[in-house]
Design a protein around this motif. Structure first.
Motif, PDB file in Angstrom:
ATOM      1  N   ARG A  94       3.816  -3.928   1.340  1.00  0.00           N
ATOM      2  CA  ARG A  94       3.132  -2.680   1.013  1.00  0.00           C
ATOM      3  C   ARG A  94       2.907  -1.875   2.275  1.00  0.00           C
ATOM      4  O   ARG A  94       2.620  -2.422   3.328  1.00  0.00           O
ATOM      5  N   GLU A  98       0.420   3.141   0.186  1.00  0.00           N
ATOM      6  CA  GLU A  98       0.679   2.613  -1.160  1.00  0.00           C
ATOM      7  C   GLU A  98      -0.512   1.801  -1.685  1.00  0.00           C
ATOM      8  O   GLU A  98      -0.351   0.711  -2.219  1.00  0.00           O
ATOM      9  N   TYR A 104       3.600   1.943  -5.138  1.00  0.00           N
ATOM     10  CA  TYR A 104       4.313   0.741  -4.689  1.00  0.00           C
ATOM     11  C   TYR A 104       5.423   0.376  -5.667  1.00  0.00           C
ATOM     12  O   TYR A 104       6.548   0.085  -5.265  1.00  0.00           O
TER      13      TYR A 104
END
Length: 131
Positions: A94, A98, A104
């Motif tokens: 990630r 995000e 994501y």
């Protein structure tokens, strides 16, 4: 039965800078040109340009084309490997922006699509390089 080639009357229309060839005299400054042979060509051209001996090129540009394809294949393989590392078997790392799971997931889906496209391009280039 009609013949394969027929004589057609051609007209040259226009002045010296802007010439157009037509089959009728409509247009500006049209004059009768030479008679042209109009016909069709038949035959199987599917095997043109193929080498008689595998690995031996008949056309001078084939070696250059092969080298260009090999270079594109190497580049595409590098991109594919980079995408595979980033995709990380469906669990990419990630990023800071995000925090929202939807962002994501959207990036993960985009990576998956790019990975598949790249894989297909590599396969297509490999097919083109096969004899």
């Amino acid at each position: 039965m009609a013949t394969a080639a027929a004589a057609a009357e051609m007209y040259v229309c226009g002045d010296r800078g802007d010439v157009e060839y037509r089959d009728d005299a409509r247009g500006r400054d049209c004059r009768r040109g030479a008679q042209a042979q109009v016909g069709t060509v038949s035959g199987n051209s599917g095997d043109r340009g193929r080498a008689a001996t595998p690995g031996v090129s008949m056309r001078p540009g084939d070696n250059d084309a092969q080298a260009a394809l090999r270079a594109r294949l190497a580049t595409e393989r590098g991109k594919l490997e980079t995408l595979r590392r980033e995709y990380n078997d469906g669990q990419p790392e990630r990023r800071g922006d995000e925090r929202n799971y939807a962002k994501y997931q959207a990036r993960t889906d985009a990576l998956k699509a790019a990975l598949e496209e790249s894989r297909l391009r590599v396969e297509a280039l490999q097919r083109q390089l096969q004899p």
